[in-house]
Write a protein that holds these residues in place. Sequence first.
Motif, mmCIF file in Angstrom:
data_model
loop_
_atom_site.group_PDB
_atom_site.id
_atom_site.type_symbol
_atom_site.label_atom_id
_atom_site.label_comp_id
_atom_site.label_asym_id
_atom_site.label_seq_id
_atom_site.Cartn_x
_atom_site.Cartn_y
_atom_site.Cartn_z
ATOM 1 N N GLU A 138 -8.299 10.445 -41.053
ATOM 2 C CA GLU A 138 -7.553 9.519 -41.918
ATOM 3 C C GLU A 138 -5.898 9.361 -41.141
ATOM 4 O OE1 GLU A 138 -7.301 10.036 -45.892
ATOM 5 O OE2 GLU A 138 -9.579 10.199 -46.395
ATOM 6 N N LEU A 139 -5.452 10.563 -40.854
ATOM 7 C CA LEU A 139 -4.300 10.595 -40.129
ATOM 8 C C LEU A 139 -4.388 9.918 -38.902
ATOM 9 C CD1 LEU A 139 -1.368 11.851 -40.042
ATOM 10 C CD2 LEU A 139 -2.269 13.883 -38.934
ATOM 11 N N GLN A 140 -5.350 9.709 -38.118
ATOM 12 C CA GLN A 140 -5.452 8.964 -36.992
ATOM 13 C C GLN A 140 -5.319 7.322 -37.006
ATOM 14 O OE1 GLN A 140 -8.872 10.730 -35.210
ATOM 15 N NE2 GLN A 140 -7.841 11.899 -33.601
ATOM 16 N N SER A 141 -5.996 7.138 -38.216
ATOM 17 C CA SER A 141 -6.206 5.776 -38.694
ATOM 18 C C SER A 141 -4.914 5.325 -39.275
ATOM 19 C CB SER A 141 -7.263 5.720 -39.791
ATOM 20 O OG SER A 141 -8.472 5.912 -39.403
ATOM 21 N N PHE A 142 -4.209 6.400 -39.911
ATOM 22 C CA PHE A 142 -2.730 6.062 -40.655
ATOM 23 C C PHE A 142 -1.754 5.710 -39.456
ATOM 24 C CE2 PHE A 142 0.923 8.000 -42.591
ATOM 25 C CZ PHE A 142 1.001 7.192 -43.754
ATOM 26 N N ILE A 143 -1.958 6.626 -38.354
ATOM 27 C CA ILE A 143 -1.047 6.396 -37.278
ATOM 28 C C ILE A 143 -1.166 4.980 -36.406
ATOM 29 C CG2 ILE A 143 -0.327 7.502 -34.976
ATOM 30 C CD1 ILE A 143 -0.548 10.173 -36.244
ATOM 31 N N PHE A 144 -2.658 4.775 -36.340
ATOM 32 C CA PHE A 144 -3.010 3.605 -35.479
ATOM 33 C C PHE A 144 -2.576 2.402 -36.278
ATOM 34 C CE2 PHE A 144 -6.222 0.134 -35.770
ATOM 35 C CZ PHE A 144 -6.290 -0.361 -34.492
ATOM 36 N N LEU A 145 -2.549 2.325 -37.475
ATOM 37 C CA LEU A 145 -2.177 0.937 -38.133
ATOM 38 C C LEU A 145 -0.661 1.102 -38.064
ATOM 39 C CD1 LEU A 145 -2.570 -1.194 -39.916
ATOM 40 C CD2 LEU A 145 -2.326 -0.039 -41.831
ATOM 41 N N LYS A 146 0.076 2.086 -38.071
ATOM 42 C CA LYS A 146 1.423 2.200 -37.899
ATOM 43 C C LYS A 146 1.836 1.610 -36.524
ATOM 44 C CE LYS A 146 5.629 3.321 -36.397
ATOM 45 N NZ LYS A 146 6.085 3.500 -35.112
ATOM 46 N N LEU A 147 1.172 2.076 -35.364
ATOM 47 C CA LEU A 147 1.481 1.456 -34.109
ATOM 48 C C LEU A 147 1.046 -0.034 -33.930
ATOM 49 C CD1 LEU A 147 -0.020 4.653 -31.991
ATOM 50 C CD2 LEU A 147 2.246 4.159 -32.378
ATOM 51 N N ALA A 148 0.087 -0.500 -34.592
ATOM 52 C CA ALA A 148 -0.320 -1.925 -34.443
ATOM 53 C C ALA A 148 0.566 -2.777 -35.316
ATOM 54 C CB ALA A 148 -1.868 -2.005 -34.893
ATOM 55 N N VAL A 149 0.922 -2.284 -36.143
ATOM 56 C CA VAL A 149 1.761 -3.260 -37.189
ATOM 57 C C VAL A 149 3.151 -3.264 -36.629
ATOM 58 C CG1 VAL A 149 2.959 -3.466 -39.476
ATOM 59 C CG2 VAL A 149 0.517 -2.946 -39.306
ATOM 60 N N ALA A 150 3.619 -2.279 -36.285
ATOM 61 C CA ALA A 150 5.203 -1.778 -35.728
ATOM 62 C C ALA A 150 5.228 -2.607 -34.383
ATOM 63 C CB ALA A 150 5.625 -0.446 -35.795
ATOM 64 N N GLY A 151 4.336 -2.344 -33.539
ATOM 65 C CA GLY A 151 4.321 -3.013 -32.237
ATOM 66 C C GLY A 151 4.218 -4.480 -32.217
ATOM 67 N N HIS A 152 3.575 -5.218 -33.116
ATOM 68 C CA HIS A 152 3.892 -6.765 -33.310
ATOM 69 C C HIS A 152 5.242 -6.923 -33.991
ATOM 70 C CE1 HIS A 152 -0.874 -7.191 -33.282
ATOM 71 N NE2 HIS A 152 -0.393 -6.397 -31.823
ATOM 72 N N LEU A 153 5.668 -6.303 -34.544
ATOM 73 C CA LEU A 153 6.975 -6.665 -35.228
ATOM 74 C C LEU A 153 8.151 -6.325 -34.175
ATOM 75 C CD1 LEU A 153 6.702 -4.731 -38.827
ATOM 76 C CD2 LEU A 153 6.430 -7.144 -38.440
ATOM 77 N N THR A 154 7.851 -5.615 -33.241
ATOM 78 C CA THR A 154 8.816 -5.391 -32.322
ATOM 79 C C THR A 154 8.991 -6.739 -31.436
ATOM 80 O OG1 THR A 154 8.057 -3.118 -32.118
ATOM 81 C CG2 THR A 154 9.493 -4.025 -30.079
ATOM 82 N N ILE A 155 7.968 -7.425 -31.365
ATOM 83 C CA ILE A 155 8.194 -8.820 -30.694
ATOM 84 C C ILE A 155 9.252 -9.715 -31.518
ATOM 85 C CG2 ILE A 155 7.088 -11.162 -30.077
ATOM 86 C CD1 ILE A 155 4.381 -9.503 -29.900
ATOM 87 N N PHE A 156 9.245 -9.540 -32.661
ATOM 88 C CA PHE A 156 10.379 -10.551 -33.481
ATOM 89 C C PHE A 156 11.773 -9.827 -33.156
ATOM 90 C CE2 PHE A 156 6.466 -11.023 -36.207
ATOM 91 C CZ PHE A 156 6.282 -12.268 -35.820
ATOM 92 N N VAL A 157 11.979 -8.637 -32.740
ATOM 93 C CA VAL A 157 13.286 -7.798 -32.395
ATOM 94 C C VAL A 157 13.649 -8.295 -31.051
ATOM 95 C CG1 VAL A 157 14.364 -5.549 -32.221
ATOM 96 C CG2 VAL A 157 12.644 -6.137 -34.098
ATOM 97 N N THR A 158 12.714 -8.304 -30.197
ATOM 98 C CA THR A 158 13.022 -8.666 -28.856
ATOM 99 C C THR A 158 13.333 -9.991 -28.349
ATOM 100 O OG1 THR A 158 10.826 -8.374 -28.017
ATOM 101 C CG2 THR A 158 11.890 -6.386 -28.006
ATOM 102 N N ARG A 159 12.757 -10.896 -29.261
ATOM 103 C CA ARG A 159 12.864 -12.470 -28.794
ATOM 104 C C ARG A 159 14.169 -12.990 -28.651
ATOM 105 N NH1 ARG A 159 13.263 -15.850 -33.237
ATOM 106 N NH2 ARG A 159 12.729 -17.401 -31.784
ATOM 107 N N VAL A 160 15.197 -12.591 -29.702
ATOM 108 C CA VAL A 160 16.562 -13.036 -29.849
ATOM 109 C C VAL A 160 17.584 -12.048 -29.455
ATOM 110 C CG1 VAL A 160 15.695 -15.020 -30.876
ATOM 111 C CG2 VAL A 160 16.542 -13.033 -32.179
ATOM 112 N N PRO A 161 18.813 -12.292 -28.958
ATOM 113 C CA PRO A 161 19.991 -11.146 -28.880
ATOM 114 C C PRO A 161 20.619 -11.220 -30.233
ATOM 115 C CG PRO A 161 20.528 -13.366 -27.931
ATOM 116 C CD PRO A 161 19.098 -13.569 -28.273
#
Length: 252
Positions: A138-161
Motif C-alpha cells: 500500500e505504501l508503494q501504491s501511495f507513493i506511486f499515485l503521488k508521483l503520478a499526480v504531482a508529476g502532471h501538475l508540474t506541467i502547469f507550473v512550468t508552462r508560464v513564467p
Amino acid sequence: MSSSTDAARAAADVFLLQPGLSVIADAIKEARRIFQRMESYVIYRIAETIRVLFFIVLSILIFNFYPITAVMIVLLALLNDAPILAIAYDNVREMKEPAKWNLERVMVLSLLLGFVGVISSFVIFYIGDVVLSLPTGELQSFIFLKLAVAGHLTIFVTRVPDNLWRRPYPGRVLFWSAVMTKVLATLVVVFGVFVTPVGWKLAGMIWAYALIWMFIADQVKVVFLRRYAIWSGDEIWLTPPVIMPAPTLISL
C-alpha cells in the motif's frame, strides 16, 4: 514572391506561396510559439527526471526501500506520454523580442522545481510509513499515485513564467490530457490494477497533498524568475503577457 517567374523561383532559396509579406510575420510568430513550448517541455522534463530519480535512488540508498515497483515505473512513463505530447497545443505568451535559450535560467529553475519535488516525495513517504503505518504494498501504491499526480501538475507550473492561475490559461488539449491521465492513475491505484489497492480516502489525501505542493512549487518558480529577471535585466519575464492561441489539431 508568390508572383515571381518560374526561373526566379528556381534560383531562390525561399519563395512565398501567398501574396504579401504577412506569411513571414506569421512564420516568426509560430516559431516563437514553438520555442516557448520547447522551453516549457525542457524545464518540465529535467525537473521531473530529478524528482523521480533522486527520490528513488536516495530511498534505496538511505532507507533500503524500493518506493515503487518496476510495473509502476512503466505505468508512470506511459501516463506521462499524453500530457507531454499535448504541450504542443498549449497557449503561450506573445514574445516581442527574438527567442533565445537562457540555459542558466532553465537549469537553475529545473533544479529548484526538481528538488522541491524530491522534498515533497520524502514528506509523503514519511507520512505513509510513520504516520499511517501502511504495509509495503500500500505504501508503494501511495507513493506511486503521488508521483503520478504531482508529476502532471508540474506541467502547469512550468508552462508560464508567472503564477499558474494567470493568463495564458492552459490549452484545452493539454488540460484535459493531464486531467484524464491523473484520473486514470487514481483509478489504477484505487481498484488495484497491477498494484496494491489503497482506497478512495488515501487517494483523496494524495490529491490534496499534490495540489498544495503544486502551489508551493509555483511560488518558488515565481520568486526565482522575478529575482533572476531583476538581476539579469531579462525584462521579458516582467512584462504583462499578450496571449497567442494554441494551434488547432487540424492546422498542426
